[in-house]
Design a protein around this motif. Structure first.
Motif, PDB file in Angstrom:
ATOM      1  N   ALA A 109      14.576  17.100 -50.429  1.00 60.65           N
ATOM      2  CA  ALA A 109      13.510  16.911 -49.446  1.00 60.65           C
ATOM      3  C   ALA A 109      14.077  16.896 -48.028  1.00 60.65           C
ATOM      4  N   MET A 110      15.171  16.197 -47.831  1.00 56.67           N
ATOM      5  CA  MET A 110      15.759  16.130 -46.497  1.00 56.67           C
ATOM      6  C   MET A 110      16.306  17.491 -46.071  1.00 56.67           C
ATOM      7  N   ARG A 111      16.831  18.260 -47.008  1.00 59.35           N
ATOM      8  CA  ARG A 111      17.342  19.589 -46.659  1.00 59.35           C
ATOM      9  C   ARG A 111      16.193  20.532 -46.300  1.00 59.35           C
ATOM     10  N   LEU A 112      15.088  20.423 -47.027  1.00 58.09           N
ATOM     11  CA  LEU A 112      13.912  21.229 -46.692  1.00 58.09           C
ATOM     12  C   LEU A 112      13.357  20.842 -45.332  1.00 58.09           C
ATOM     13  N   LEU A 113      13.286  19.552 -45.061  1.00 58.25           N
ATOM     14  CA  LEU A 113      12.791  19.091 -43.764  1.00 58.25           C
ATOM     15  C   LEU A 113      13.714  19.565 -42.630  1.00 58.25           C
ATOM     16  N   GLU A 114      15.008  19.592 -42.913  1.00 55.98           N
ATOM     17  CA  GLU A 114      15.954  20.098 -41.910  1.00 55.98           C
ATOM     18  C   GLU A 114      15.735  21.592 -41.677  1.00 55.98           C
ATOM     19  N   MET A 115      15.536  22.351 -42.754  1.00 56.73           N
ATOM     20  CA  MET A 115      15.303  23.791 -42.636  1.00 56.73           C
ATOM     21  C   MET A 115      14.061  24.106 -41.806  1.00 56.73           C
ATOM     22  N   THR A 116      13.057  23.236 -41.895  1.00 55.48           N
ATOM     23  CA  THR A 116      11.790  23.479 -41.209  1.00 55.48           C
ATOM     24  C   THR A 116      11.674  22.730 -39.880  1.00 55.48           C
ATOM     25  N   ALA A 139      17.982  22.880 -57.722  1.00 54.37           N
ATOM     26  CA  ALA A 139      18.220  21.446 -57.744  1.00 54.37           C
ATOM     27  C   ALA A 139      17.983  20.802 -59.097  1.00 54.37           C
ATOM     28  N   TYR A 140      17.209  21.425 -59.958  1.00 54.94           N
ATOM     29  CA  TYR A 140      16.811  20.778 -61.195  1.00 54.94           C
ATOM     30  C   TYR A 140      17.106  21.671 -62.391  1.00 54.94           C
ATOM     31  N   PRO A 141      17.301  21.066 -63.553  1.00 57.32           N
ATOM     32  CA  PRO A 141      17.496  21.871 -64.769  1.00 57.32           C
ATOM     33  C   PRO A 141      16.296  22.781 -64.992  1.00 57.32           C
ATOM     34  N   GLY A 142      16.564  24.062 -65.245  1.00 59.23           N
ATOM     35  CA  GLY A 142      15.486  25.006 -65.498  1.00 59.23           C
ATOM     36  C   GLY A 142      14.843  25.552 -64.252  1.00 59.23           C
ATOM     37  N   GLU A 166       7.846  10.701 -47.664  1.00 57.90           N
ATOM     38  CA  GLU A 166       7.181  10.238 -48.884  1.00 57.90           C
ATOM     39  C   GLU A 166       6.154  11.255 -49.372  1.00 57.90           C
ATOM     40  N   ASN A 167       5.474  11.921 -48.445  1.00 57.84           N
ATOM     41  CA  ASN A 167       4.546  12.979 -48.823  1.00 57.84           C
ATOM     42  C   ASN A 167       5.270  14.133 -49.504  1.00 57.84           C
ATOM     43  N   VAL A 168       6.400  14.521 -48.944  1.00 60.29           N
ATOM     44  CA  VAL A 168       7.176  15.629 -49.513  1.00 60.29           C
ATOM     45  C   VAL A 168       7.685  15.262 -50.904  1.00 60.29           C
ATOM     46  N   LEU A 169       7.975  13.987 -51.130  1.00 62.39           N
ATOM     47  CA  LEU A 169       8.543  13.541 -52.396  1.00 62.39           C
ATOM     48  C   LEU A 169       7.498  13.310 -53.488  1.00 62.39           C
ATOM     49  N   LEU A 170       6.227  13.462 -53.188  1.00 60.86           N
ATOM     50  CA  LEU A 170       5.193  13.191 -54.180  1.00 60.86           C
ATOM     51  C   LEU A 170       5.368  13.996 -55.482  1.00 60.86           C
ATOM     52  N   PRO A 171       5.706  15.286 -55.418  1.00 62.14           N
ATOM     53  CA  PRO A 171       5.900  16.028 -56.677  1.00 62.14           C
ATOM     54  C   PRO A 171       6.997  15.443 -57.556  1.00 62.14           C
ATOM     55  N   ALA A 172       7.967  14.779 -56.962  1.00 58.66           N
ATOM     56  CA  ALA A 172       9.041  14.176 -57.748  1.00 58.66           C
ATOM     57  C   ALA A 172       8.491  13.070 -58.641  1.00 58.66           C
ATOM     58  N   ALA A 189      17.373  10.803 -56.714  1.00 61.66           N
ATOM     59  CA  ALA A 189      18.421  11.071 -55.725  1.00 61.66           C
ATOM     60  C   ALA A 189      18.461  12.547 -55.356  1.00 61.66           C
ATOM     61  N   ILE A 190      18.389  13.423 -56.362  1.00 59.10           N
ATOM     62  CA  ILE A 190      18.391  14.865 -56.102  1.00 59.10           C
ATOM     63  C   ILE A 190      17.154  15.262 -55.314  1.00 59.10           C
ATOM     64  N   SER A 191      16.013  14.678 -55.654  1.00 60.95           N
ATOM     65  CA  SER A 191      14.764  15.008 -54.971  1.00 60.95           C
ATOM     66  C   SER A 191      14.820  14.606 -53.499  1.00 60.95           C
TER      67      SER A 191
END
Length: 273
Positions: free
Chosen positions: A134-141, A5-8, A114-120, A128-130
């Motif tokens: 986050a929503m895709r990770l939450l869907e996966m889990t 999702a992110y550069p690098g 919001e908890n999941v987005l804290l590292p962003a 927007a990417i974050s």
């Protein structure tokens, strides 16, 4: 599978570099004792972890397992030895590392999302990417429908899933797990172990697990490292030659039971390492 999702961010496992994800040579850790002396907690330890692999670490209480993980995380520095992460000096924390602890450490006054987005916020990642990640990770889990609830509305297992999503938000190359299911009941623990195995395969990252649970270590790991009593060293490195994907029936396989007995015999000094 979630794309980088992110550069690098980390490449897929199929294109991982040949350099070791983690390479420790002669690493030791000593702490100051209360009596003015010193406590030799760990080492010397030599350890190489290949990119994309899953390594489990077991051993008696107080043997330095968590100390090893903190060193690999860059949260502590060794007294002696050389540490590298993906070919560069391992001398501090990095956004390339995600950590899941035994306690979920979710803030109760904000939502799961919001908890999941804290590292962003901490790493100044694109918002927007974050959020999309986050929503895709939450869907996966299985947490997508709980994204806008507060953590107190979730079960213990769901909170640990949310903690996993938070650890993976920055797309780290290395995932460190310090007894992540230790506070959960046996059934939830087994369920989440299998869920973690599935997610690890889908995300294709390197993982290091610290655990007291021998079955969990075998079920998840490509290798099981058995540590000695303090000062902790790696007594044995056992390859887990079991097919993937693994499921609840994997523990019934004769080879699984053979490895389990081998690990137990070494830990309890019933066999030579």
């Amino acid at each position: 599978m979630i794309a980088a999702a992110y550069p690098g961010s980390a490449p897929p496992r199929s294109s991982a570099a040949v350099v070791a994800a983690i390479d420790l040579k002669g690493v030791t850790k000593t702490y100051a004792g209360r009596d003015g002396g010193s406590v030799h907690a760990l080492g010397p330890v030599d350890l190489r972890i290949e990119p994309g692999s899953f390594v489990s670490v077991v051993g008696p209480s107080g043997c330095g397992k968590s100390t090893l993980l903190r060193l690999v995380a860059g949260l502590e520095l060794p007294n002696e030895g050389v540490m590298q992460r993906y070919g560069t000096a391992l001398d501090g924390p990095s956004h390339e590392v995600g950590i899941v602890f035994q306690e979920h450490v979710l803030f109760p006054w904000i939502t799961v999302l919001e908890n999941v987005l804290l590292p962003a916020d901490v790493l100044a990642l694109p918002k927007a990417i974050s959020r999309e990640r986050a929503m895709r990770l939450l869907e996966m889990t299985g947490l997508k429908d709980f994204a806008h609830l507060r953590p107190q509305m979730l079960s213990g297992g769901m909170k640990q899933r949310a903690a996993f999503c938070r650890a993976m938000l920055s797309d780290p190359r290395l995932l460190l797990l310090d007894e992540p299911f230790g506070a959960l009941d046996a059934l939830t623990r087994e369920e989440l172990s299998l869920e973690l195995s599935r997610l690890w395969q889908e995300l294709g990252r390197t993982a290091l697990l610290i655990t007291h649970d021998i079955e969990e270590a075998i079920l998840l790991g490509d290798r099981v490292l058995i540590m000695s009593e303090r000062p902790g060293t790696i007594r044995t490195d056992i390859a887990v030659d079991l097919p993937r994907p693994r499921n609840a029936d994997t523990v019934k396989l004769p080879r699984f039971q053979e490895i389990k007995h081998q690990v137990r015999d070494i830990i309890f000094n019933r066999a030579q390492a």
